[in-house]
Design a protein around this motif. Structure first.
Motif, PDB file in Angstrom:
ATOM      1  N   SER A 115       1.284   3.415 -13.360  1.00 60.53           N
ATOM      2  CA  SER A 115       1.875   5.052 -12.232  1.00 60.53           C
ATOM      3  C   SER A 115       0.630   5.296 -10.629  1.00 60.53           C
TER       4      SER A 115
ATOM      5  N   LEU B 291      10.516   6.466 -11.105  1.00 62.15           N
ATOM      6  CA  LEU B 291      10.395   7.557  -9.793  1.00 62.15           C
ATOM      7  C   LEU B 291      10.573   8.704  -9.727  1.00 62.15           C
TER       8      LEU B 291
ATOM      9  N   PRO C 213      14.949   1.713  -8.826  1.00 66.72           N
ATOM     10  CA  PRO C 213      14.471   1.425  -9.825  1.00 66.72           C
ATOM     11  C   PRO C 213      15.185   0.073 -10.604  1.00 66.72           C
TER      12      PRO C 213
ATOM     13  N   LEU D   1      13.168   1.838  -2.525  1.00 69.65           N
ATOM     14  CA  LEU D   1      12.176   2.017  -3.186  1.00 69.65           C
ATOM     15  C   LEU D   1      14.274   1.921  -4.756  1.00 69.65           C
TER      16      LEU D   1
ATOM     17  N   HIS E  11      10.151   6.009  -0.181  1.00 71.86           N
ATOM     18  CA  HIS E  11      10.844   7.163  -1.480  1.00 71.86           C
ATOM     19  C   HIS E  11      12.649   6.426  -1.640  1.00 71.86           C
TER      20      HIS E  11
ATOM     21  N   LEU F  24       5.565   6.606  -8.604  1.00 75.20           N
ATOM     22  CA  LEU F  24       6.418   5.865  -8.818  1.00 75.20           C
ATOM     23  C   LEU F  24       5.419   5.209  -9.926  1.00 75.20           C
TER      24      LEU F  24
ATOM     25  N   LEU G  62       9.732  -1.587 -10.783  1.00 80.84           N
ATOM     26  CA  LEU G  62       9.655   0.187 -10.616  1.00 80.84           C
ATOM     27  C   LEU G  62      10.316   0.332 -11.615  1.00 80.84           C
TER      28      LEU G  62
END
Ligand SMILES: [Zn+2]
Ligand SMILES: [Zn+2]
Length: 1231
Positions: free
Chosen positions: A264, A233, A281, A279, A276, A247, A230
């Protein structure tokens, strides 16, 4: 809560019974029978967690803890709290201490919270999901925040060992509280651990996923799984239609840069929005069963999740890479070579705007250290950075963010030196980046001010509708705080200020800012496109480009404005610069101090940095009779004109909010000084007293005016002495009224009234009051509904209904609104009283003014009565209303006709000085306080039709009982009515301000003064009489010198000073300072006529053609004898001197005065020695006999013109000047 807990603390048995009851009632699934097994599982879970701390205080059960349901928290827990099941008191203490000194930590409650974690807000299966997280039990549902969500937790029952509860803010009763879940929840039933798919799932990595997007034919059949780290976001975007976030997955080990290749993915399935929160990063994930879709307004395809898609953590052993080449076949790969077309860039357009700079996109993790403005989304990060969240939809974060919260900011913009009063760098998040919660605050939330409570909607409007850039947005938040602190809460409630009264009209706050915003951010910007903002490269959003904002203006408090004005006035008060240099050396002590006694300064908004905007509520003072602008800091007197030359007449303005960008801040300086002479001007200690009077003047036509809610009308009393004020124009439901036409208004001053019968004798103090005379228009009218009924006819209708109205006490507040020629309605609220507006028996005003005014009745205006202005077009049949104010003719004004000694005229003020009080006119004894107050002398140029050169006239205003009117400033135009005309001993006409005089300012001094040059005339013009200029310039030749006198006088007593010593007999003069004085009388002619010119003091140096150093040396030489006077008779200039003729000084002066360096051509600026206001007619030409040889000649000779010198200049192109002048000018230039 307390009762429940009291029950709970008891034996283990009671605790268990209570627990079972609670669990069955609150936690057992509603659709199932409560089972013992279920209840026992919950209790076991609590037991296990409780005992895990190792020291279970003698019991296996947390006896001091009681269960709390969602309903319990919502109903009874009014204060923020936290609960930590496994913590000892010392652990809590240590935790609380770490919270920091800046605030109070959350207090601890001993509560057990068990509930289901869910992302479903209500019963609706799909519509109830928007990415929020809740804790649910049978009694209700509460929003919650959790830092590291495991998606497998959703829908399961948990014990929450450590949490905080924050009830809704006090101002927001309807709002919901929320939970902050501090540690990982403990499942009541073991969670099934997913073992992963039996065979490795095929995945595409970002680079391949991007390539695949370009093969449309394959996209229909393929539903690939994407894997990657990731890397980005976006914020969770919620629009009316749907909510989504985007994301981006990147390669697991990118070859060079982190953002090497990334793909994406749009997540917009409601059940997936909660991802959301899960997740992180930097972590790697797999998203399954994606499809490609096209976004409206976006050129290429993007991967999108399907309802069947899953989010899984990426475990290398569980995936295998899909060979894209195999799937697509070689032939199709050429398409890869095509590069994507770049979408048109909004940035290119923005760059044309001006010196814009780019913000830096970065990621940052920091701790919130202060809440700067919560509804505006402004915070302080790590004590040094600003943080603005308002460019995201941050509703759920808003309730959590407070000092102590740790935030991870993904892809935020860093803006430096944004200007507009913001000094620190600001981080601001647009929709592309996510603001992720990484740590809760241990602090209790601070109570919010009402401003902060009400503003959120307004700030959202500014960002999302007005599309303000960040620099301007930050300035607006500051300006709104300034304005709110001026007006709220005493003049306006915060909600009245910030919220719009109706959907059509913006809030008052926005209306006050509108003139500035309309210029800086015109309200026609296209709205933000969230997809573009997140996906498009190069990135484009309202935060990407910015330019430093020059602070547009500020809204100072009136007290601050007054103080700043005073400071500037005294900073610029320098006696040395105030008095012009050449002249000042010849002034005696008395003259000097008198000139310093009054001076003024006018400040325009542009002289302040930034420009100041005047905002205040207009009130009429019941104590002073003047108008004032008022805010919470204080009040400022003001002088208003409706528009140019029009006075304000409508009392409706009282209580209105006024905003003026164009105004004059006037500071009148009154100084009491005792400078002995000009030499001491630079020294301190000679100023005994200095006072400043500060006021503002502006045109209402230049201002914006809003009526205020009447309930919050401020009183006009001074802040130090609160006193009840009769409430102002609330329109009464019952009442009676009568119209009257005003013909004359007298000055506002302290007058003597005899005490009403029964009052104590001490009342006989002069009372501030004024009279107006006029006549009634019709009879009394009664209130009928919203209007007025027909006039009640009574008695003789033809009777002249003249009336004198007396305004005293609080009714002086109407003073500024009453003007001759206007029609007003006098309203008496309350039940009708017969003959209320008839003759006033109780007022025992002396009969004299009544007789003077020729009135038949006299009425005292009562305090509660209200005045309304009636526009005369509403009253059709009033004979003889004349809006034209009477003006006396010049002949009346400047004649000795005294049948009417009262004169009226408009005039421009030329100068204003303080002088000694009038000995004759004033009844005050010299030395009394009244006498010391002095007398204002204003010199005016009378405006008269068909008069090219307006005559100058002096007006004296004096009187201890007369408050000095505002606005009598040089440059202002004023109308005077019924000034008393007087004639001085030297036959000059002057005017005297009387108690019956009416005046109003017609226009303020011009903001930029253009000095009009004097007319150039031939001297013969002055003989024509009639239209002659009072001041002019003539090019003429000095024919001869008549007389010259140089002397030194004592600066204190003006006696002759010899050798610098006062010669006054028995001299007791405090200082031995002497000043020089000089005069010279010259004969000049210009070929058309001759004139005798008198020059004084420094003008003598110019007349003699001496430069300053020579003039100074000459005066030094005179110091010895103290006085030198020379007389020259006749044009041949035979000298005759009072001094000894053979003295070198006399000899020098005599030869100088006959030399060509004096007798030379000059440019003479002059004024007539005989003032235009002198009322003795011009001498006619007389017959004079001349001897020409032996022949006597008899001829008519005009009287010699007598002139006073204003200045003497050498004519241009004067190379043929006398030796003295030329050599002098050389020395000067060399020096
Ligand atoms: Zn951005
Ligand atoms: Zn003296």
């Amino acid at each position: 809560m307390a009762t429940r807990r009291a029950q709970a603390v008891g034996t283990e048995q009671t605790w268990l019974e209570n627990a079972r009851d609670f669990i069955q009632e609150t936690l057992c699934p509603a659709d199932k029978e409560p089972t013992i097994q279920f209840t026992q599982s919950v209790i076991d879970c609590v037991k296990t967690t409780w005992s895990s701390q190792g020291r279970n205080q003698g019991s296996t059960l947390p006896l001091s803890y009681g269960f709390a349901s969602v309903q319990d928290l919502r109903s009874y827990q009014c204060l923020p709290c936290c609960s930590h099941l496994t913590w000892s008191s010392t652990a809590y203490q240590a935790w609380a201490q770490e919270a920091g000194l800046s605030g109070a930590p959350l207090p601890r409650e001993r509560l057990l919270l068990v509930g289901t974690l869910t992302d479903l807000s209500g019963d609706l299966e799909q519509g109830g999901r928007n990415g929020s997280l809740y804790v649910k039990d049978n009694t209700g549902i509460l929003g919650c925040e959790l830092i590291d969500l495991d998606l497998s937790w959703l829908g399961h029952l948990f014990l929450f060992p450590s949490w905080g509860y924050l009830p809704p803010a006090k101002w927001n009763r309807s709002g919901e509280g929320h939970l902050e879940l501090w540690s990982a929840p403990v499942p009541v039933f073991p969670l099934t651990i997913s073992t992963g798919p039996p065979t490795p799932i095929p995945v595409l990595y970002p680079e391949a996923a991007c390539r695949l997007l370009r093969h449309r034919s394959k996209l229909r059949v393929m539903q690939p799984n994407l894997a990657g780290k990731l890397v980005r976001l976006s914020a969770l975007v919620k629009s009316k239609k749907k909510a989504y976030f985007i994301l981006s997955l990147g390669e697991l080990s990118p070859p060079d840069s982190q953002m090497g290749g990334h793909v994406s993915i749009i997540v917009q399935v409601p059940t997936q929005l909660v991802w959301h929160r899960a997740l992180w990063p930097g972590r790697a994930y797999v998203l399954t069963e994606l499809r490609a879709s096209k976004i409206h307004g976006h050129r290429y395809r993007v991967w999108t999740t399907k309802p069947s898609s899953h989010l899984l953590p990426l475990k290398p052993e569980c995936v295998r890479e899909l060979d894209l080449d195999l799937e697509l076949g070689r032939t199709l790969l050429e398409a890869d070579a095509k590069t994507l077309p770049r979408t048109s860039s909004i940035q290119d357009r923005q760059e044309q705007k001006g010196p814009a700079r780019d913000s830096t996109l970065l990621s940052y993790t920091g701790t919130v250290t202060a809440v700067l403005n919560q509804p505006a989304g402004l915070y302080e990060l790590d004590g040094q950075l600003g943080l603005c969240l308002s460019y995201q939809q941050f509703h759920s974060l808003r309730r959590v963010v407070r000092p102590g919260v740790r935030l991870e900011l993904q892809d935020v913009h860093l803006l430096q030196s944004v200007g507009g009063g913001t000094r620190r760098p600001v981080l601001a998040a647009c929709l592309r980046g996510a603001v992720l919660l990484r740590g809760f605050s241990r602090l209790k939330p601070e109570s919010q001010s009402s401003l902060h409570a009400w503003g959120a909607y307004l700030y959202e409007k500014l960002v999302w509708e007005r599309q303000l850039g960040l620099p301007l947005y930050l300035w607006v938040t500051k300006a709104l705080e300034e304005l709110a602190s001026k007006l709220c809460p005493h003049m306006l409630r915060h909600h009245q200020f910030l919220q719009c009264a109706s959907p059509a009209s913006p809030s008052l706050a926005l209306q006050l800012l509108a003139p500035t915003l309309d210029v800086l951010a015109p309200p026609c910007v296209p709205s933000r496109n969230a997809h573009k903002e997140i996906l498009e490269e190069p990135h484009c959003c309202p935060l990407q480009k910015y330019s430093r904002l020059q602070t547009p203006c500020s809204f100072p408090t009136l007290a601050a404005l007054k103080e700043e004005g005073e400071c500037k006035a005294w900073d610029s008060f320098d006696p040395k610069t105030l008095l012009s240099a050449p002249e000042v050396a010849h002034l005696t002590s008395c003259q000097l101090n008198q000139r310093l006694a009054w001076s003024w300064l006018c400040l325009l908004p542009s002289t302040f940095q930034p420009a100041q905007v005047l905002v205040g509520v207009l009130v009429a003072s019941s104590h002073k009779g003047c108008l004032q602008l008022r805010d919470q800091s204080g009040s400022l007197p003001c002088l208003l004109l409706d528009k140019h030359s029009q006075p304000v007449t409508d009392p409706w303005l009282i209580g209105c909010l006024v905003r003026a960008e164009r105004f004059q801040l006037v500071i009148e300086r009154n100084v009491k000084s005792s400078f002995p002479s000009w030499q001491e001007l630079g020294m301190e200690g000679f100023i005994q007293d200095q006072r400043a009077r500060v006021y503002v003047q502006f045109l209402l036509a230049d201002a914006l005016i809003w009526p205020m809610p009447r309930t919050f009308l401020p009183s006009a009393t001074s802040s130090t002495r609160p006193q009840p004020e009769p409430s102002l124009p609330e329109v009464p439901h019952v009442g009676q009224s009568r119209l009257f036409l005003l013909s004359h208004k007298e000055a506002l001053m302290k007058r003597n009234f005899c005490a009403p019968p029964g009052a104590s004798a001490a009342v006989a103090k002069p009372t501030l009051s004024f009279h107006v005379s006029g006549r009634w228009l019709g009879g009394t009218q009664r209130k009928e509904g919203t209007g007025w009924g027909p006039p009640q006819l009574k008695g003789d209708e033809n009777k002249d209904q003249k009336v004198l109205l007396i305004f005293m006490g609080p009714s002086v507040r109407w003073f500024e609104f009453l003007h001759p020629g206007q029609v007003y309605r006098l309203v008496a609220p309350g039940p009708p009283t017969p003959a209320l507006f008839e003759e006033d028996g109780s007022s025992c005003i002396s009969q004299r003014p009544l007789e003077l005014a020729g009135c038949t009745s006299c009425l005292t205006v009562q305090d509660a009565w209200i005045l309304e202005h009636e526009r005369s077009q509403d009253i059709p049949d009033i004979p003889g209303i004349s809006k034209v104010l009477p003006e006396s003719s010049l002949t009346d004004l400047l004649s000795d006709n005294f049948t009417d000694s009262l004169v009226s005229f408009s005039a421009e003020i030329l100068s204003r000085t303080l002088c000694e009080p009038f000995p004759a006119a004033s009844g005050t004894k010299p030395g009394s306080t009244e006498a010391r107050k002095g007398c204002v002398k204003i010199t005016v140029a009378v405006e008269a039709a068909h008069c090219e050169f307006p005559p100058h006239l002096d007006i004296y205003i004096e009187g201890p009982h007369l408050p000095r009117p505002l606005g009598l400033l040089p440059g202002a135009r004023v109308y005077f009515k019924q000034l008393e005309k007087r004639v001085s001993r030297s036959h000059n006409v002057y005017c005297y301000f009387q108690s019956s005089t009416y005046m109003h300012v017609l226009s303020f001094p011009p903001e930029t003064t253009v000095s009009v040059p004097l007319p150039h005339v031939y001297l013969a013009r002055l003989l024509q009489g009639g239209q002659t200029p009072f001041q002019a310039i003539a090019s003429c030749h000095i024919v001869s010198v008549f007389s010259l006198q140089l002397l030194w006088v004592c600066a204190h007593c003006t006696s002759l000073s010899v050798q610098g010593r006062c010669t006054h007999q028995g001299s007791t003069c405090p200082t031995q300072t002497s000043v020089s004085q000089a005069s010279i009388r010259l004969l000049v002619e210009d070929g058309t006529a001759e004139a005798v010119v008198t020059c004084r003091n420094h003008q003598v140096a110019a007349a003699l053609g001496l430069c300053p150093s020579e003039w100074a040396s000459l005066l030094e030489l005179v110091k010895g004898p103290g006085k030198v006077a020379l007389q020259f008779i006749g044009p041949e200039a035979q000298p005759e001197s009072s001094a000894k003729t053979d003295e070198p000084l006399t000899l020098f002066l005599r030869s100088l005065c006959t030399s060509l360096s004096v007798l030379r051509p000059v440019e003479l600026s002059f004024e007539l020695e005989r003032k235009p206001s002198k009322i003795i007619p011009l001498e006619p030409p007389r017959l004079q006999q001349f001897q020409r040889g032996k022949l006597p000649l008899l001829t008519h000779v005009n009287p010699r013109i007598q002139l006073s010198c204003l200045s003497i200049q050498e004519p241009e192109h004067s190379s043929s000047l006398g030796a003295f002048a030329s050599s002098c000018s050389e020395t000067v230039t060399k020096a």
